[in-house]
Design an enzyme around this catalytic site. Structure first.
Site, mmCIF file in Angstrom:
data_model
loop_
_atom_site.group_PDB
_atom_site.id
_atom_site.type_symbol
_atom_site.label_atom_id
_atom_site.label_comp_id
_atom_site.label_asym_id
_atom_site.label_seq_id
_atom_site.Cartn_x
_atom_site.Cartn_y
_atom_site.Cartn_z
ATOM 1 N N SER A 65 -62.547 54.314 28.897
ATOM 2 C CA SER A 65 -63.678 54.626 29.762
ATOM 3 C C SER A 65 -63.580 56.082 30.223
ATOM 4 O O SER A 65 -63.453 56.974 29.395
ATOM 5 C CB SER A 65 -63.712 53.642 30.937
ATOM 6 O OG SER A 65 -64.916 53.757 31.652
ATOM 7 N N ASP A 203 -67.765 49.707 26.324
ATOM 8 C CA ASP A 203 -66.655 50.219 27.127
ATOM 9 C C ASP A 203 -65.277 49.765 26.647
ATOM 10 O O ASP A 203 -65.049 48.583 26.406
ATOM 11 C CB ASP A 203 -66.878 49.746 28.563
ATOM 12 C CG ASP A 203 -65.905 50.326 29.561
ATOM 13 O OD1 ASP A 203 -65.127 51.223 29.195
ATOM 14 O OD2 ASP A 203 -65.943 49.883 30.718
#
Length: 374
Positions: A65, A203
């Site tokens: 991320s 993600d």
């Protein structure tokens, strides 16, 4: 807390594998960015070299991320084949672009943010650079929602899987495409036969649940087994592994308790947000607990340092509050964290631990350079 460079340590220091791992957490990436700025400054001071960069000292840098974004920023080369961003450039990056990335451009039935600005700025900053050009080994995670499998982008895996040699901006957007917040990312690369290879990614925290330390250590272990420079290192020889893991702060939601009666009133969105926050915080804690236990069991507890703020409150717990006031608070969190003790059992602060870490990284780099000259 950090291993000293004396005695028998010096004999093998040059073969030690050094690993940096950076958690996910959206705008809270300002916290590890502040820590990285301090560490890089210490490396420059120790080596009397203002051009010293983190990528010069770590064999593996991993992130998920926002941690994947930081990883790319400090490992992607510029026209002089040096990192295009110094650590001191990262916090200003968040201040300049964060408010545009986390705007209210989403729709009520779709992600909260459309991701267009994020992808645009990544393309501008990272250009056409691909994984193989990274200045050190990287480990950036994502998750393919079509194959339902994690995707790990590393340099060392390209010979076997050339389709993973994607553009860094595609990788960075993918690892940051948190469900609910940003749309998934689709792009195409090619296999060794020239066939199209499709990615449908979200993600990286879906794959690593926020803390990529175990992933980064796994990549480092494989690197040690395959690289002749680390021939003396055996599998799971944590005495020859040096791991620095940077968190983005634990979420107050994890510390708050709920009753069944209260949670029974939640709708799907409230549950999704709570589960994501709780899972990330719990996983981060368990990963740290596991690594601390394993390193200690192998008498290598001084080779692992976790830098984490465990008492975030108010707006600093939000991964998408990119207001200037909150970003200033996050900088303060990072700066204050440096002054805090590493543990309740030791008066040593994170600042002191990182200074010794910098000295160890510097010594190891010099010893390896000397060995290579023979």
């Amino acid at each position: 807390m950090i291993l000293a460079t004396t005695g028998s340590t010096c004999a093998t220091l040059g073969e030690m594998v050094t690993v940096l791992s950076i958690d996910g957490g959206g705008i809270k990436g300002i916290i590890p960015a502040t820590i990285l700025e301090f560490l890089e400054g210490q490396l420059q001071e120790v080596d009397n070299n203002k051009d010293a960069r983190l990528a010069d000292y770590f064999d593996v840098i991993g992130g998920t991320s926002t941690g994947g974004l930081l990883t790319a920023m400090i490992t992607t080369p510029n026209e002089n084949n040096r990192p295009f961003a110094a650590a001191k450039d990262i916090v200003p990056f968040y201040f300049e672009h964060g408010p545009h990335i986390f705007n209210s451009s989403g729709t009520i039935f779709g992600p909260m943010y459309d991701g267009k600005y994020l992808l645009q700025v990544l393309q501008e900053k990272l250009g056409e650079t691909r994984v193989h050009q990274a200045l050190t080994e990287v480990a950036i995670s994502s998750f393919d929602i079509k194959t339902n499998k994690p995707v790990i982008f590393t340099k060392s895996n390209l010979a076997k899987s050339p389709e993973l040699d994607a553009k860094m901006y595609d990788i960075c957007y993918s690892t940051a495409a948190a469900p609910i917040y940003f749309p998934p990312h689709y792009f195409v690369t090619h296999t060794s036969n020239g066939d199209r290879y499709e990615f449908n990614l979200v993600d990286g925290a879906v794959a690593t649940v926020g803390d990529p330390a175990l992933l980064s250590l796994s990549v480092a272990t494989r690197l040690a087994q395959e690289d002749p420079a680390f021939s003396s290192i055996k599998s799971l020889d944590y005495k020859q592994m040096l791991l620095l893991s940077l968190g983005t702060g634990t979420n107050s939601e994890f510390d708050k308790t709920y009753t069944a009666e209260e949670a029974a009133k939640w709708g799907p969105l409230r549950w999704l947000l709570a589960i994501q926050q709780m899972t990330n915080a719990a996983s981060s804690y368990m990963t740290d607990y596991y690594l601390s236990t394993v390193f200690q069991a192998r008498h290598s507890q001084n080779n692992y340092l976790r830098v984490q703020e465990n008492a975030l409150t108010g707006t600093t717990t939000e991964m998408d509050d990119a207001s200037e006031a909150n970003m200033e608070l996050l900088v303060q969190v990072g700066e204050t964290l440096l002054k805090k003790p590493v543990s309740k059992d030791s008066p040593e602060t994170y600042e002191e631990a990182l200074k010794r870490f910098a000295k160890l990284l510097s010594d190891r780099k010099k010893l390896r350079a000397n060995k290579a000259s023979y």
